[in-house]
Design an enzyme around this catalytic site. Structure first.
Site, PDB file in Angstrom:
ATOM      1  N   ARG A 191       0.815  -1.199   0.000  1.00 42.47           N
ATOM      2  CA  ARG A 191       0.000   0.000   0.000  1.00 42.47           C
ATOM      3  C   ARG A 191       0.857   1.260   0.000  1.00 42.47           C
ATOM      4  NH1 ARG A 191      -5.089   0.043   2.330  1.00 42.47           N
ATOM      5  NH2 ARG A 191      -4.503  -1.790   3.518  1.00 42.47           N
ATOM      6  N   TYR A 192       1.967   1.185   0.729  1.00 41.77           N
ATOM      7  CA  TYR A 192       2.864   2.335   0.828  1.00 41.77           C
ATOM      8  C   TYR A 192       4.130   2.024   0.043  1.00 41.77           C
ATOM      9  CZ  TYR A 192      -0.239   2.941   4.800  1.00 41.77           C
ATOM     10  OH  TYR A 192      -1.351   3.048   5.590  1.00 41.77           O
ATOM     11  N   CYS A 242      -3.576 -17.743  14.468  1.00 36.29           N
ATOM     12  CA  CYS A 242      -3.187 -16.908  15.604  1.00 36.29           C
ATOM     13  C   CYS A 242      -3.231 -17.781  16.845  1.00 36.29           C
ATOM     14  CB  CYS A 242      -4.152 -15.746  15.781  1.00 36.29           C
ATOM     15  SG  CYS A 242      -4.154 -14.632  14.384  1.00 36.29           S
ATOM     16  N   CYS A 258      -8.464 -12.525  18.579  1.00 37.93           N
ATOM     17  CA  CYS A 258      -8.913 -11.354  19.327  1.00 37.93           C
ATOM     18  C   CYS A 258     -10.264 -10.946  18.776  1.00 37.93           C
ATOM     19  CB  CYS A 258      -7.916 -10.221  19.161  1.00 37.93           C
ATOM     20  SG  CYS A 258      -6.228 -10.799  19.397  1.00 37.93           S
ATOM     21  N   ARG A 284      -8.587  -7.820  10.770  1.00 38.27           N
ATOM     22  CA  ARG A 284      -8.226  -8.635   9.606  1.00 38.27           C
ATOM     23  C   ARG A 284      -8.904  -9.986   9.781  1.00 38.27           C
ATOM     24  NH1 ARG A 284      -2.666  -7.162   8.767  1.00 38.27           N
ATOM     25  NH2 ARG A 284      -3.240  -5.565   7.283  1.00 38.27           N
ATOM     26  N   ASP A 335     -11.147  -0.083  13.240  1.00 39.15           N
ATOM     27  CA  ASP A 335     -11.508  -0.180  11.834  1.00 39.15           C
ATOM     28  C   ASP A 335     -12.955  -0.639  11.716  1.00 39.15           C
ATOM     29  OD1 ASP A 335      -9.098   0.573  10.576  1.00 39.15           O
ATOM     30  OD2 ASP A 335      -8.227  -1.373  11.086  1.00 39.15           O
ATOM     31  N   ASP A 381      -6.944   4.054  10.150  1.00 42.93           N
ATOM     32  CA  ASP A 381      -6.668   3.474   8.841  1.00 42.93           C
ATOM     33  C   ASP A 381      -7.910   3.770   8.016  1.00 42.93           C
ATOM     34  OD1 ASP A 381      -5.316   1.981   6.886  1.00 42.93           O
ATOM     35  OD2 ASP A 381      -4.519   0.649   8.428  1.00 42.93           O
ATOM     36  N   LYS A 413      -3.021   4.869   6.607  1.00 40.94           N
ATOM     37  CA  LYS A 413      -3.027   5.320   7.997  1.00 40.94           C
ATOM     38  C   LYS A 413      -2.711   6.806   8.075  1.00 40.94           C
ATOM     39  CE  LYS A 413      -1.341   1.026  10.054  1.00 40.94           C
ATOM     40  NZ  LYS A 413      -1.001   0.293   8.815  1.00 40.94           N
TER      41      LYS A 413
END
Ligand code: PLP
Ligand code: SF4
Length: 363
Positions: free
Chosen positions: A100-101, A113, A117, A122, A282, A319, A326
Site C-alpha cells: 500500500r505504501y 493466531c 482477538c 483482519r 476499523d 486506517d 493510515k
C-alpha cells in the site's frame, strides 16, 4: 514438551472445552448457540490459550474477557462495515502480499493466531486462505519485492507470524535475506508476547538475533496484560537487541478511559515497550460493540497528552476506510464533521494523503 507447545495444544477452541468453573454469560453463550442454528460466513474462529484465559475476570465487561470471549454482537454487521475494511485485497499484487505504501510491504505469512482477538479487523483471513504461506507464494512475493528496490521494510503479519515453528521462521528469514540482497528492515507484527509469552524462548531469540534489523510490534491493550510472563518475554527481546513497540487499539469496554490508557502506556514504558500507535477501530464486520466514537477518542487523546510524557504517547491514528491508508487523527487530514438533514452528526470527512476523500461515521 515446551510450555508454549503445551499452551497451544491445550488452547480452548470450543465453549465446551472451557474450564468447568468458567461460566458463560447469556450474551456470550448466544454467540455459540447461533452458530449451531446455521452456517455463518466471515466469522472469526475461537481460540484462547489457557495462559490468556487465566487473566480474564468474572465480570461480563472484564477488559480481558471482552478481548477473548465472543459475544452475540459479533453477528451484527452494520451497513458501513466490511470484511476487508481497509481494502487489503485491492493492494495485493501477489497472493499474501499487501503493498500500500511505497517503501514498505506487508506479508501475510500465516492465517493462524495463538488467540483470535474478538476485535480483530483482519478477520476474513481465518476463512480466507488456509494455513501458512507456501514456498511458491513466498517465492512469488519475494520476486515482486526484489523488483521494487524502493521497498525498504517488510512487515511479517497474518495471522500471527510467531505461531510458526522456529524452523519455518528461519526458512522465511533466510529466504528474505538471500533473495533480496539488500538491507531490509523486518517488522514482526505479533500478539504472542501478550497472549502466549511462553513462545518467546531462548531458541527463538537466538534465531531472530542472527538477522539484522528485526523489530517486534505487539499489541497490549490493557495494563492487566502486563504480567510477570509478558514482562519477561518483552524483556528478553529487548536484551536480545530486538526493539519492541506497541500498537494498541482503542476499544470500548476495554481501554476507553483516561485512567486505563494512562496506566497502559506508562506501564509499557516501564517494561521498555514504546507506545507506537493507538488505533481508532476499523470498520470490520461484527466489531461495532468495540468501537469508540471518534469524537470521544480525540477527547481522550487530548486529555492524555496533558497527563503523560511524550515518550508514553502513541500516535492516535485511523486506517482510512476504503484503502486511504493510515493517518494521524489529530491532524489537518480531518476536514470536517458532516451533519444529516436533521442536523445530527453523520460522518467525518478526511482528505487522504492521496488527495481523495474518505469518510468515517460520527456515531
Ligand atoms: C499498517 C501498514 C503498514 C505499516 O504502516 P506504518 O505507518 O509504517 O506503521 C504497512 N503496510 C500496510 C499494508 C499496512 O496496513
Ligand atoms: S493476533 Fe492479530 S491478527 Fe490474530 S486475531 Fe489478534 S489482532 Fe487479529
Amino acid at each position: 514438551m515446551e510450555e508454549w507447545h503445551r499452551q497451544r495444544s491445550e488452547t480452548f477452541r470450543s465453549p465446551r472445552s472451557l474450564p468447568p468453573d468458567f461460566e458463560l454469560y447469556p450474551s456470550e453463550a448466544r454467540f455459540f448457540t447461533s452458530l449451531k442454528e446455521g452456517p455463518k460466513t466471515g466469522l472469526l474462529d475461537f481460540a484462547v490459550p489457557p495462559y490468556y484465559l487465566s487473566l480474564a475476570g468474572a465480570a461480563e465487561n472484564d477488559p480481558i474477557r471482552r478481548q477473548c470471549i465472543p459475544r452475540v454482537e459479533e453477528l451484527l454487521k452494520l451497513p458501513y462495515e466490511d470484511d476487508d475494511p481497509i481494502s487489503d485485497l485491492r493492494f495485493s499484487p501477489v497472493e499474501r502480499l499487501v503493498h500500500r505504501y511505497k517503501d514498505r510491504a506487508l506479508l501475510l505469512v500465516t492465517d493462524e493466531c495463538a488467540m483470535y482477538c474478538r476485535h480483530c479487523f483482519r478477520r476474513h483471513f481465518s476463512s480466507w486462505k488456509s494455513g501458512m504461506i507456501s514456498n511458491r507464494q513466498l517465492s512469488d512475493a519475494l520476486d515482486y519485492i526484489a523488483g521494487k528496490p524502493e521497498i525498504h521494510e517488510l512487515i511479517l503479519s497474518g495471522g500471527d507470524p510467531l505461531t510458526l515453528e522456529d524452523t519455518r521462521l528461519e526458512y522465511l528469514l533466510d529466504q528474505i535475506h538471500s533473495r533480496l540482497q539488500r538491507p531490509v528492515i523486518i517488522r514482526i507484527a505479533t500478539r504472542i508476547p501478550v497472549v502466549l509469552p511462553q513462545r518467546i524462548t531462548p531458541a527463538l531469540l537466538e534465531l531472530l538475533g542472527r538477522f539484522p534489523s528485526i523489530y517486534i510490534i505487539t499489541q497490549f491493550n490493557h495494563s492487566r496484560e502486563i504480567t510477570a510472563e509478558s514482562s519477561r518475554a518483552v524483556g528478553d527481546c529487548v536484551r536480545a537487541g530486538i526493539p519492541v513497540l506497541n500498537q494498541a487499539v482503542l476499544l470500548k469496554g476495554v481501554n476507553d478511559s483516561l485512567r486505563s490508557l494512562k496506566e497502559l502506556f506508562q506501564s509499557l514504558l516501564e517494561i521498555k515497550v514504546k507506545p507506537y500507535y493507538l488505533f481508532q477501530g476499523d470498520l470490520a464486520s461484527g466489531t461495532s460493540h468495540f468501537r469508540v466514537p471518534l469524537r470521544e477518542g480525540m477527547e481522550l487523546y487530548r486529555l492524555l497528552r496533558q497527563e503523560v510524557s511524550g515518550l508514553a504517547m502513541p500516535v492516535y491514528a485511523i486506517d482510512l476506510p476504503g484503502g486511504g491508508g493510515k493517518v494521524p487523527v489529530m491532524d489537518a487530514y480531518l476536514e470536517e464533521l458532516e451533519n444529516d438533514e436533521s442536523g445530527r452528526p453523520l460522518r467525518y470527512r478526511f482528505t487522504g494523503p492521496d488527495g481523495n476523500r474518505y469518510y468515517y461515521p460520527a456515531e
